[in-house]
Enzyme design. Sequence first.
Site, short mmCIF file in Angstrom:
data_model
loop_
_atom_site.label_atom_id
_atom_site.label_comp_id
_atom_site.label_asym_id
_atom_site.label_seq_id
_atom_site.Cartn_x
_atom_site.Cartn_y
_atom_site.Cartn_z
N CYS A 1 0.89 -1.17 -0.04
CA CYS A 1 0.04 -0.09 -0.15
C CYS A 1 1.03 1.15 0.06
O CYS A 1 1.57 1.50 0.82
CB CYS A 1 -1.10 -0.09 1.19
SG CYS A 1 -1.87 1.57 1.45
N CYS B 1 -1.04 6.01 6.84
CA CYS B 1 -2.30 5.65 7.39
C CYS B 1 -2.22 4.82 8.71
O CYS B 1 -1.32 4.18 8.62
CB CYS B 1 -3.02 4.92 6.22
SG CYS B 1 -4.71 4.28 6.58
N GLU C 1 -30.33 -9.45 23.93
CA GLU C 1 -29.55 -8.37 23.62
C GLU C 1 -30.32 -6.99 24.19
O GLU C 1 -31.52 -6.90 24.33
CB GLU C 1 -29.72 -8.31 22.01
CG GLU C 1 -29.13 -7.05 21.45
CD GLU C 1 -27.78 -6.68 21.53
OE1 GLU C 1 -27.56 -5.55 22.04
OE2 GLU C 1 -26.84 -7.63 21.28
N ASP D 1 -20.57 -13.34 23.15
CA ASP D 1 -19.92 -12.77 22.11
C ASP D 1 -19.97 -11.24 22.80
O ASP D 1 -21.00 -10.52 21.86
CB ASP D 1 -20.40 -13.04 20.88
CG ASP D 1 -19.64 -12.38 19.78
OD1 ASP D 1 -18.51 -11.69 20.01
OD2 ASP D 1 -20.02 -12.45 18.61
N CYS E 1 -13.13 -10.23 20.53
CA CYS E 1 -12.25 -9.48 19.90
C CYS E 1 -11.53 -8.94 20.80
O CYS E 1 -10.68 -7.77 20.26
CB CYS E 1 -13.30 -8.45 19.09
SG CYS E 1 -14.24 -7.24 20.32
#
Length: 456
Positions: free
Chosen positions: A74, A80, A336, A384, A411
């Site tokens: 890139c 960036c 949720e 999750d 994550c």
Amino acid sequence: METIKKNEVKTGKVIDLTHEGHGVVKVDRYPIFIPNALIDEEIKFKLIKVKKNFAIGKLIEVISESDDRVTPPCIYYAKCGGCQLQHMTYRAQLDMKREQVVNLFHRKGPFENTVIKETIGMVNPWRYRNKSQIPVGQSNSNQVIMGFYRQRSHDIIDMDSCLIQDRQHQEVMNRVKYWLNELNISIYNEKTKTGLIRHLVVRTGYHTDEMMVIFVTNGATFKQSELLVNKLKKEFPNITSIKQNINNSHSNVIMGRQSMTLYGKDKIEDQLSEVTYHISDLSFYQINSSQTEKLYQQALNYAQLTGKEIVLDTYCGIGTIGLYMAPLAKHVYGVEVVPQAIKDAEDNATKNQLKNTTFECGKAEDVILTWKSQGIKPDVVMVDPPRKGCDETFLTTLLKLNPKRIVYISCNPSTQQRDAQILAEQYELVEITPVDMFPQTTHIETVALFVRKEEE
């Protein structure tokens, strides 16, 4: 100890990498962190920040290169902030991510016997993002610029391409940039809080190729929207939805809460395995669709469903993983806290004729206790959570449910490790599989299997 001074130039050997992918050089046990340096490289660097317990260096020269070093493809990589690992072979990226999980779990807490598998990677680790959130600004000459932020700043680097975004997204970006200039549409200024266009967001269905384009605006009035809609429709026939999202907050949050459809459908569709999902502009949906299928398949392997199990899907969002598991479960219950996500989950269940599902809105720790009082006893619980991990109240409630298995997708392995220490009271952390959802970056996703101790 050897004196360490700002602006001093030094040489040294890189002995480790941080979780941010920075090389570590030590001077008498004093750590210096140097971006873009790799393990075993002899480097020359300049000290640009010196603190009591660490320093930051800028790489000047690689004297002796690692076999893992490659030339970043890139042209914007040096500026960036979107990618951090393009200078590293993909094999080395996968190894680094696994090593970080090993360091977190094998060196802290009662997890030294936990099996940590090899990182599941991509065959082609480029062009994987199905969602692009592109900031819009103006240059000093008042030309529209679009791209991504410079490292550790909100300065926009004007870009024509991004190698981790869907190729169609950059084509849309470049045309919209041209039209915004041509039509002289005002651009939001972060400092003065004036102007209209803040972000361009593009979403694509990986398996359907349906595309949604969203203009994020500072206010509802968008006089030239019809002109832009007509240009987009003509040039990109696979666009099935064009929306305006209104965000007049003075914050770094990209999307506001109010949206309106300018053209086409309110949502686009995508598929994972045999399940079809409706995705709105505000829906949470995994960024890397091909890796999501691998992630969910690994979670399914850990769940060991036979068709007789009750599955509880906490933090269920639009029902993505719960619906993925529903064909192999007796019943799936999803919870949720976001009302619209629950509505989307119910719509997705109806769309797929998955009648063995129940979704409820509320805090997971409250709803699952209600279900427990109704005699619902899950065999498998899916977890999750967002990056901050699980609330301790939720984890203690989960221990009261005492399911046979917990499958925890994360994550952020740091918060997953923290949560695992609470679950370790009743559960054995058997195995963790890292999955590379974000190649060329330092982000790591993991899926972990916890088994109730008396079952060993």
